[in-house]
Motif scaffolding. Structure first.
Motif, PDB file in Angstrom:
ATOM      1  N   TRP A 126       0.655  -1.283   0.244  1.00 18.92           N
ATOM      2  CA  TRP A 126      -0.278  -0.123  -0.199  1.00 18.92           C
ATOM      3  C   TRP A 126       1.374   1.713  -0.305  1.00 18.92           C
ATOM      4  N   TYR A 184       0.368   3.405  -3.540  1.00 14.21           N
ATOM      5  CA  TYR A 184      -1.090   3.989  -2.621  1.00 14.21           C
ATOM      6  C   TYR A 184      -0.646   5.775  -2.062  1.00 14.21           C
ATOM      7  N   THR A 241      -8.074   7.549  -3.501  1.00 14.11           N
ATOM      8  CA  THR A 241      -8.815   6.302  -4.661  1.00 14.11           C
ATOM      9  C   THR A 241      -9.222   5.480  -3.805  1.00 14.11           C
ATOM     10  N   ASN A 252      -8.641   2.351  -5.364  1.00 15.77           N
ATOM     11  CA  ASN A 252      -7.746   0.682  -4.816  1.00 15.77           C
ATOM     12  C   ASN A 252      -7.323   1.018  -4.112  1.00 15.77           C
ATOM     13  N   SER A 253      -6.616   2.427  -3.542  1.00 12.58           N
ATOM     14  CA  SER A 253      -5.771   2.851  -2.388  1.00 12.58           C
ATOM     15  C   SER A 253      -7.239   2.695  -0.749  1.00 12.58           C
ATOM     16  N   LEU A 275      -7.681  -1.773  -0.500  1.00 12.61           N
ATOM     17  CA  LEU A 275      -6.486  -1.800   0.052  1.00 12.61           C
ATOM     18  C   LEU A 275      -5.859  -1.743   1.473  1.00 12.61           C
TER      19      LEU A 275
END
Length: 79
Positions: A36, A40, A46, A48-49, A52
């Motif tokens: 991570w 990110y 975001t 995805n960040s 995760l």
């Protein structure tokens, strides 16, 4: 999972007893946090960040619960 505690139906009986679960959570936590951070940390908003980061917190939180239950059982002598 390979141990009898994992086949138990009560969640409190499982915590802190399965070494396989503890090792898996340790590996997942140690892997996900640097992942991570490297991918990110510059864009924390975001999708995805956030996903995760959620998984990282979940793995680490469950690992902490396992370790707390394990230490409580060791200190009180309940196995």
């Amino acid at each position: 999972m390979a141990c009898e505690a994992c086949f138990s139906t009560v969640f409190r009986r499982k915590l802190g007893r399965c070494k396989t679960c503890i090792w898996q959570l340790t590996i997942l936590s140690v892997t996900c946090w640097p992942l991570w951070y490297s991918l990110y940390h510059e864009t924390p908003r975001t999708v995805n960040s956030i996903a995760l980061l959620f998984f990282c917190c979940t793995f680490t939180g469950l690992l902490m619960l396992h370790l707390l239950a394990l230490s409580y059982r060791k200190l009180t002598g309940r196995h």
